[in-house]
Design an enzyme around this catalytic site. Structure first.
Site, PDB file in Angstrom:
ATOM      1  N   GLU A 228       3.024   7.575   2.545  1.00  7.06           N
ATOM      2  CA  GLU A 228       1.679   8.054   2.087  1.00  7.06           C
ATOM      3  C   GLU A 228       0.783   6.853   2.708  1.00  7.06           C
ATOM      4  OE1 GLU A 228       0.836  10.852   0.975  1.00  7.06           O
ATOM      5  OE2 GLU A 228       2.416  11.687  -0.177  1.00  7.06           O
ATOM      6  N   CYS A 262      -7.669   6.299  -0.491  1.00  7.93           N
ATOM      7  CA  CYS A 262      -7.183   6.915   0.731  1.00  7.93           C
ATOM      8  C   CYS A 262      -8.009   8.127   1.160  1.00  7.93           C
ATOM      9  CB  CYS A 262      -5.806   6.904   0.645  1.00  7.93           C
ATOM     10  SG  CYS A 262      -5.297   8.036  -0.773  1.00  7.93           S
TER      11      CYS A 262
HETATM   12  P1  NAP Z   1      -0.520  -2.520   1.815  1.00  2.42           P
HETATM   13  O1  NAP Z   1      -1.166  -3.810   2.456  1.00  2.42           O
HETATM   14  O2  NAP Z   1       0.155  -1.960   2.891  1.00  2.42           O
HETATM   15  O3  NAP Z   1       0.296  -2.708   0.646  1.00  2.42           O
HETATM   16  C1  NAP Z   1       0.918  -1.617   0.072  1.00  2.42           C
HETATM   17  C2  NAP Z   1       2.440  -1.958  -0.407  1.00  2.42           C
HETATM   18  O4  NAP Z   1       3.146  -2.288   0.647  1.00  2.42           O
HETATM   19  C3  NAP Z   1       2.162  -3.363  -1.297  1.00  2.42           C
HETATM   20  O5  NAP Z   1       2.996  -3.342  -2.339  1.00  2.42           O
HETATM   21  C4  NAP Z   1       2.499  -4.357  -0.323  1.00  2.42           C
HETATM   22  O6  NAP Z   1       2.897  -5.669  -0.933  1.00  2.42           O
HETATM   23  C5  NAP Z   1       3.720  -3.970   0.363  1.00  2.42           C
HETATM   24  N1  NAP Z   1       3.789  -4.367   1.738  1.00  2.42           N
HETATM   25  C6  NAP Z   1       2.858  -4.765   2.753  1.00  2.42           C
HETATM   26  N2  NAP Z   1       3.538  -5.295   3.709  1.00  2.42           N
HETATM   27  C7  NAP Z   1       4.718  -4.983   3.769  1.00  2.42           C
HETATM   28  C8  NAP Z   1       5.957  -4.821   4.541  1.00  2.42           C
HETATM   29  N3  NAP Z   1       5.912  -5.392   5.813  1.00  2.42           N
HETATM   30  N4  NAP Z   1       7.139  -4.490   3.963  1.00  2.42           N
HETATM   31  C9  NAP Z   1       7.334  -3.898   2.945  1.00  2.42           C
HETATM   32  N5  NAP Z   1       6.177  -3.872   1.990  1.00  2.42           N
HETATM   33  C10 NAP Z   1       4.917  -4.331   2.501  1.00  2.42           C
HETATM   34  O7  NAP Z   1      -1.712  -1.538   1.435  1.00  2.42           O
HETATM   35  P2  NAP Z   1      -2.810  -1.683   0.425  1.00  2.42           P
HETATM   36  O8  NAP Z   1      -3.871  -2.710   0.939  1.00  2.42           O
HETATM   37  O9  NAP Z   1      -2.215  -2.276  -0.887  1.00  2.42           O
HETATM   38  O10 NAP Z   1      -3.322  -0.401   0.320  1.00  2.42           O
HETATM   39  C11 NAP Z   1      -4.657   0.181   0.742  1.00  2.42           C
HETATM   40  C12 NAP Z   1      -3.771   1.218   1.864  1.00  2.42           C
HETATM   41  O11 NAP Z   1      -3.165   2.111   1.163  1.00  2.42           O
HETATM   42  C13 NAP Z   1      -5.216   1.832   2.440  1.00  2.42           C
HETATM   43  O12 NAP Z   1      -4.787   2.107   3.830  1.00  2.42           O
HETATM   44  C14 NAP Z   1      -4.904   3.310   1.946  1.00  2.42           C
HETATM   45  O13 NAP Z   1      -5.617   4.247   2.347  1.00  2.42           O
HETATM   46  C15 NAP Z   1      -3.409   3.419   1.637  1.00  2.42           C
HETATM   47  N6  NAP Z   1      -3.346   4.431   0.417  1.00  2.42           N
HETATM   48  C16 NAP Z   1      -2.823   5.514   0.842  1.00  2.42           C
HETATM   49  C17 NAP Z   1      -2.536   6.651  -0.290  1.00  2.42           C
HETATM   50  C18 NAP Z   1      -1.935   8.066   0.040  1.00  2.42           C
HETATM   51  O14 NAP Z   1      -1.701   8.650  -0.907  1.00  2.42           O
HETATM   52  N7  NAP Z   1      -1.886   8.405   1.416  1.00  2.42           N
HETATM   53  C19 NAP Z   1      -3.018   6.205  -1.476  1.00  2.42           C
HETATM   54  C20 NAP Z   1      -3.434   5.109  -2.006  1.00  2.42           C
HETATM   55  C21 NAP Z   1      -3.563   4.216  -0.711  1.00  2.42           C
HETATM   56  P3  NAP Z   1       1.961  -7.052  -1.099  1.00  2.42           P
HETATM   57  O15 NAP Z   1       0.883  -6.656  -2.196  1.00  2.42           O
HETATM   58  O16 NAP Z   1       2.975  -7.865  -1.657  1.00  2.42           O
HETATM   59  O17 NAP Z   1       1.697  -7.265   0.230  1.00  2.42           O
END
Ligand code: NAP
Length: 454
Positions: A228, A262
């Site tokens: 997602e 999102c």
């Molecule tokens: P993010 O930086 O990708 O972080 C999401 C999760 O992934 C966190 O737990 C993060 O851990 C972890 N993570 C980051 N890099 C990783 C890697 N290389 N390997 C494994 N895990 C990793 O995203 P965010 O800034 O928290 O969230 C915002 C994004 O989420 C936006 O793009 C939003 O649109 C999207 N989103 C999508 C939905 C949907 O349902 N489609 C819903 C909500 C949000 P750390 O915090 O430790 O880095």
């Protein structure tokens, strides 16, 4: 690795945590396996009783839970309470419907009896984002546990207290020890878990790079994933729409969760005949928003998640302006402590600017002018993302065309995109794959087993 609660409204570090060691992760996975061996043999009734209890805990403790979320990531307290209630709803939804969603499905063949049945897989890793600290997790956990899987949560590093609270809720609800565990770890520790043979699958809600990393490791390990990811949802408004309602709902959609959702409406694609009227009304609606302390009931918009995120986001706006965008209002860093950002509106966004193609994860609306529904749909589809979409028109032909041709996981007509336990949720293109919620969500981490008895 820093795992800490830092209040984005004040910049104060409230609590810090040590990341788990490799040995602690190993032990948690072992406990998850044991819990799965118990949970998979429980009846749906027994699982449902625990899930109902989880819903009750959420409702009873909503004010405290909401305060923790608001303190850790800045959403308004009112929206945090709404999020807690929604989590209780998804728990009840699956407590009531899981058995029916996973019932054996008889298929008539040449055999004496043949059917498909759904068996749980085992421990599933959930990598989750900070923006809806509870909802994103419960959206995965309620179906997963009701199916008999166990959950290992790697939550975002800035919401550790929310993460620990979720484990505590499921424990107190009566699920077996280890059925749902929060692992306080950094992103770099995820690979160890994904490559562990005892972990069967993974789900990730978050950004594209994180999704691509988890999916490629799972690809090598031949494990199923649900992704997602981000969105750049179009919000199309045609002349027949109720303009006041479209502006009101569009403003809510763009600014919900302080602009960090999102499925927020991000690109407002407006018919030329009503463009100026829409813009003028939206300026009024944005000007009416109260920005401030997210704990205050009068506040509409709290801070962004961090000053670091704010700097990145403002950089995106600055680049758009340099590339020719016009600032209709706002879209700027606010003075003072905390990660506050003034909601804003931009128009005349160039195809060459990052903001045209990227996700704008802040309360900034991008306005586009089009001549007809074909042009609106073409522009809406000119995005790498395909999460939600919203179209405002009372013209049946235009509605049908939008429903048919918009490249998105959902199209909402005369309302904003939202998630609902009774409807599947997910995206296409670079917004991810797989679906959460409903039958699709609960079956995502089940073995759909074919049974044929001669
Ligand atoms: P993010 O930086 O990708 O972080 C999401 C999760 O992934 C966190 O737990 C993060 O851990 C972890 N993570 C980051 N890099 C990783 C890697 N290389 N390997 C494994 N895990 C990793 O995203 P965010 O800034 O928290 O969230 C915002 C994004 O989420 C936006 O793009 C939003 O649109 C999207 N989103 C999508 C939905 C949907 O349902 N489609 C819903 C909500 C949000 P750390 O915090 O430790 O880095």
């Amino acid at each position: 690795m820093t795992i800490q609660s830092k209040n984005p409204a004040t910049g104060e570090v409230v609590k810090t945590f040590e990341a788990l060691t490799e040995a602690q992760i190993d032990l948690a996975i072992a406990q998850s396996v044991v819990a799965h061996e118990a949970l998979r043999d429980w009846s749906f009734k027994k699982r449902a009783a625990c899930m109902e209890k989880a819903a009750k805990i959420l409702e009873d403790e909503s004010p405290c839970i909401a305060e923790i979320m608001t303190m850790e990531m800045g959403k308004t307290l009112a929206s945090a309470k709404g999020e807690v209630e929604k989590c209780a709803w998804v728990c009840r939804y699956y407590a009531e419907t899981a058995e029916a969603h996973l019932a054996d499905d008889i298929v008539k063949t040449d055999a004496t009896k043949s059917y498909r049945c759904y068996r749980p897989l085992g421990p599933v890793l959930a990598v989750m984002p900070w923006n809806y600290p509870l909802w994103q997790v419960f959206r995965f956990a309620a179906p997963a546990l009701m199916a008999g899987n166990t959950g290992l949560l790697k939550h975002a590093s800035n919401v550790p207290q929310s993460a620990l609270l979720i484990q505590d809720i499921f424990q107190r609800a009566g699920f077996p020890d280890g059925a749902f565990q929060t692992l306080l770890i950094g992103g770099s520790q995820v690979e160890q878990i994904l490559r562990d043979d005892r972990v069967w699958a993974a789900t990730l809600t978050g950004s594209e790079p994180a999704g691509a990393s988890v999916a490629s490791i799972c690809g090598e390990e031949i494990k199923p994933t649900v992704l997602e990811l981000g969105g750049s949802d179009a919000f199309i408004v045609m002349p027949s729409a109720d303009l006041d309602e479209a502006v009101k709902v569009g403003t809510t959609s763009r600014t919900q969760n302080n602009g960090q959702s999102c499925i927020a409406a991000k690109r407002f694609i407006i018919h030329a005949d009503i463009y100026d009227g829409f813009k003028a009304k939206m300026v009024e609606a944005f000007a009416d928003l109260t920005i401030g302390d997210p704990m205050d009931d009068a506040t509409d918009i709290g801070p962004l998640v961090s000053v670091e995120a704010r700097a990145t986001i403002d950089g995106q706006v600055q680049k758009a302006l340099k590339a020719g965008a016009i600032r209709v209002m706002g879209a700027e860093i606010m003075d003072g402590d905390g990660a506050f950002y003034r909601p804003g509106i931009l128009e005349n966004i160039s195809e060459d600017s990052d903001a045209y193609h990227e996700e704008v994860f802040e309360p900034v609306a991008l306005l586009f002018k089009v001549d007809d529904i074909e042009a609106a749909i073409k522009l809406a589809n000119d995005s790498p993302f395909g999460l939600g979409s919203s179209v405002w028109t009372t013209d049946k032909a235009e509605q049908d065309q939008a429903i048919r041709d918009l490249e998105a996981g959902a199209t909402f007509v005369n309302s904003m995109t939202s998630s609902d336990p009774r409807l599947p949720f997910g995206g296409i293109k670079r917004s991810g794959y797989g679906r959460e919620l409903t039958a699709e969500g609960i079956r995502a981490f089940c073995n759909c087993k074919t049974v044929s008895i001669a």
